[in-house]
Design a protein around this motif. Structure first.
Motif, PDB file in Angstrom:
ATOM      1  N   LEU A 102       0.833  -1.209   0.000  1.00 54.25           N
ATOM      2  CA  LEU A 102       0.000   0.000   0.000  1.00 54.25           C
ATOM      3  C   LEU A 102       0.867   1.259   0.000  1.00 54.25           C
ATOM      4  CD1 LEU A 102      -2.803   1.368   0.255  1.00 54.25           C
ATOM      5  CD2 LEU A 102      -2.509   1.200   2.734  1.00 54.25           C
ATOM      6  N   LEU A 103       1.848   1.307   0.883  1.00 55.02           N
ATOM      7  CA  LEU A 103       2.710   2.490   0.964  1.00 55.02           C
ATOM      8  C   LEU A 103       3.490   2.694  -0.331  1.00 55.02           C
ATOM      9  CD1 LEU A 103       4.019   2.253   4.653  1.00 55.02           C
ATOM     10  CD2 LEU A 103       2.196   3.709   3.749  1.00 55.02           C
ATOM     11  N   GLN A 104       3.946   1.617  -0.952  1.00 51.24           N
ATOM     12  CA  GLN A 104       4.637   1.725  -2.238  1.00 51.24           C
ATOM     13  C   GLN A 104       3.697   2.239  -3.322  1.00 51.24           C
ATOM     14  OE1 GLN A 104       6.377  -2.122  -3.012  1.00 51.24           O
ATOM     15  NE2 GLN A 104       7.896  -1.906  -1.373  1.00 51.24           N
ATOM     16  N   SER A 105       2.461   1.749  -3.324  1.00 52.56           N
ATOM     17  CA  SER A 105       1.478   2.172  -4.333  1.00 52.56           C
ATOM     18  C   SER A 105       1.134   3.655  -4.208  1.00 52.56           C
ATOM     19  CB  SER A 105       0.190   1.353  -4.201  1.00 52.56           C
ATOM     20  OG  SER A 105       0.450  -0.014  -4.377  1.00 52.56           O
ATOM     21  N   LEU A 106       1.267   4.199  -2.989  1.00 55.61           N
ATOM     22  CA  LEU A 106       0.914   5.611  -2.756  1.00 55.61           C
ATOM     23  C   LEU A 106       2.116   6.555  -2.854  1.00 55.61           C
ATOM     24  CD1 LEU A 106      -1.675   5.324   0.139  1.00 55.61           C
ATOM     25  CD2 LEU A 106      -2.086   6.110  -2.192  1.00 55.61           C
ATOM     26  N   GLN A 107       3.295   6.019  -3.097  1.00 58.25           N
ATOM     27  CA  GLN A 107       4.477   6.887  -3.206  1.00 58.25           C
ATOM     28  C   GLN A 107       4.262   7.929  -4.294  1.00 58.25           C
ATOM     29  OE1 GLN A 107       7.980   4.421  -3.689  1.00 58.25           O
ATOM     30  NE2 GLN A 107       8.528   4.703  -1.553  1.00 58.25           N
ATOM     31  N   GLY A 108       4.528   9.198  -3.926  1.00 58.82           N
ATOM     32  CA  GLY A 108       4.395  10.297  -4.882  1.00 58.82           C
ATOM     33  C   GLY A 108       2.973  10.784  -5.098  1.00 58.82           C
ATOM     34  N   LYS A 109       2.005  10.188  -4.422  1.00 55.65           N
ATOM     35  CA  LYS A 109       0.605  10.616  -4.580  1.00 55.65           C
ATOM     36  C   LYS A 109       0.239  11.566  -3.431  1.00 55.65           C
ATOM     37  CE  LYS A 109      -0.979   6.445  -6.989  1.00 55.65           C
ATOM     38  NZ  LYS A 109      -0.636   6.913  -8.301  1.00 55.65           N
ATOM     39  N   ALA A 110      -0.309  12.722  -3.818  1.00 52.41           N
ATOM     40  CA  ALA A 110      -0.684  13.726  -2.812  1.00 52.41           C
ATOM     41  C   ALA A 110      -1.976  13.328  -2.095  1.00 52.41           C
ATOM     42  CB  ALA A 110      -0.843  15.094  -3.469  1.00 52.41           C
ATOM     43  N   ASN A 111      -2.898  12.729  -2.830  1.00 57.57           N
ATOM     44  CA  ASN A 111      -4.186  12.336  -2.260  1.00 57.57           C
ATOM     45  C   ASN A 111      -4.019  11.019  -1.503  1.00 57.57           C
ATOM     46  OD1 ASN A 111      -6.787  11.615  -1.635  1.00 57.57           O
ATOM     47  ND2 ASN A 111      -7.516  11.488  -3.738  1.00 57.57           N
ATOM     48  N   ARG A 112      -4.152  11.082  -0.189  1.00 55.63           N
ATOM     49  CA  ARG A 112      -4.015   9.878   0.636  1.00 55.63           C
ATOM     50  C   ARG A 112      -5.334   9.548   1.349  1.00 55.63           C
ATOM     51  NH1 ARG A 112       1.457   8.695   0.516  1.00 55.63           N
ATOM     52  NH2 ARG A 112       1.381   7.219   2.244  1.00 55.63           N
ATOM     53  N   ARG A 113      -6.431  10.167   0.854  1.00 52.90           N
ATOM     54  CA  ARG A 113      -7.737   9.914   1.475  1.00 52.90           C
ATOM     55  C   ARG A 113      -8.147   8.456   1.299  1.00 52.90           C
ATOM     56  NH1 ARG A 113     -10.805  13.094   3.609  1.00 52.90           N
ATOM     57  NH2 ARG A 113     -12.740  12.136   2.938  1.00 52.90           N
ATOM     58  N   ALA A 114      -8.757   7.926   2.354  1.00 54.00           N
ATOM     59  CA  ALA A 114      -9.172   6.524   2.329  1.00 54.00           C
ATOM     60  C   ALA A 114     -10.349   6.330   3.276  1.00 54.00           C
ATOM     61  CB  ALA A 114      -8.001   5.635   2.769  1.00 54.00           C
ATOM     62  N   ARG A 115     -10.976   5.199   3.158  1.00 50.65           N
ATOM     63  CA  ARG A 115     -12.023   4.849   4.127  1.00 50.65           C
ATOM     64  C   ARG A 115     -11.993   3.345   4.342  1.00 50.65           C
ATOM     65  NH1 ARG A 115     -18.029   5.079   1.343  1.00 50.65           N
ATOM     66  NH2 ARG A 115     -17.730   3.330  -0.081  1.00 50.65           N
TER      67      ARG A 115
END
Length: 194
Positions: A102-115
């Motif tokens: 998950l953390l690797q998939s979000l690298q460089g992404k500003a939007n970290r919103r989740a539910r």
């Protein structure tokens, strides 16, 4: 005391839900009813999986039960990992591997919103009822805390600066997705005691 099976052997989940039921039901695990096989989870929705697991227990063991399925839905990943949250990094179902992916998939992404979303299906004396709980938040940049399980070390609920893994079980249960779905379930069960 009435007996009710929670279709899991996950000790963390059993403890969380048992605290919320406040001794009103004797909560049994799958192991307690002699169910040692892997429950089917072949549906493509959380609701479908929770229903399939609860139906399996009812049909094979004739025990009133409830089953849950939970998914972490991340906006920047188009809702992934969703229904595949438990096996996001592979069939080994490792919390650590799932978090790393998950953390690797979000690298460089500003939007970290989740539910987090939990669906619970209760089958009580053959009658089916469904409940849902949702908590919104965001994914932390790295692991924080050592309590809880699953994605708890990286999920920060809205309005807090702590991850679920940094909260006490009471704090987490009061606001978590499973807590909210279970509160709906408990409210329903209490209406039956009248």
């Amino acid at each position: 005391m009435k007996r009710l099976c929670f279709a899991t052997n996950n000790k963390h989940k059993l403890t969380e839900v048992s605290q919320m039921l406040e001794g009103k039901y004797e909560l049994l695990s799958l192991q307690d009813i002699g169910c040692n096989e892997e429950l089917p989870e072949e549906q493509d929705t959380l609701e479908g999986n929770s229903r399939q697991k609860a139906e399996y227990v009812w049909q094979h063991y004739n025990v009133s039960c409830f089953a849950d399925d939970t998914g972490l839905e991340v906006e920047a990943l188009d809702g992934a990992p969703g229904v595949y949250s438990a096996r996001y990094a592979g069939p080994q179902r490792s919390d650590a591997d799932n978090i790393e992916k998950l953390l690797q998939s979000l690298q460089g992404k500003a939007n970290r919103r989740a539910r987090f979303r939990t669906s619970i299906t209760l089958i009580l004396n053959g009658q089916e009822h469904q409940f849902e709980g949702i908590v919104t938040g965001s994914i932390a940049e790295n692991w924080q805390g050592d309590k809880g399980f699953g994605y708890d070390p990286v999920f920060v609920p809205e309005g807090y600066d702590l991850t679920f893994a940094q909260m006490s079980s009471e704090e987490k249960n009061a606001i978590s997705h499973r807590g909210r779905a279970t509160q709906e379930l408990v409210r329903f069960l209490k209406t039956l005691e009248v």
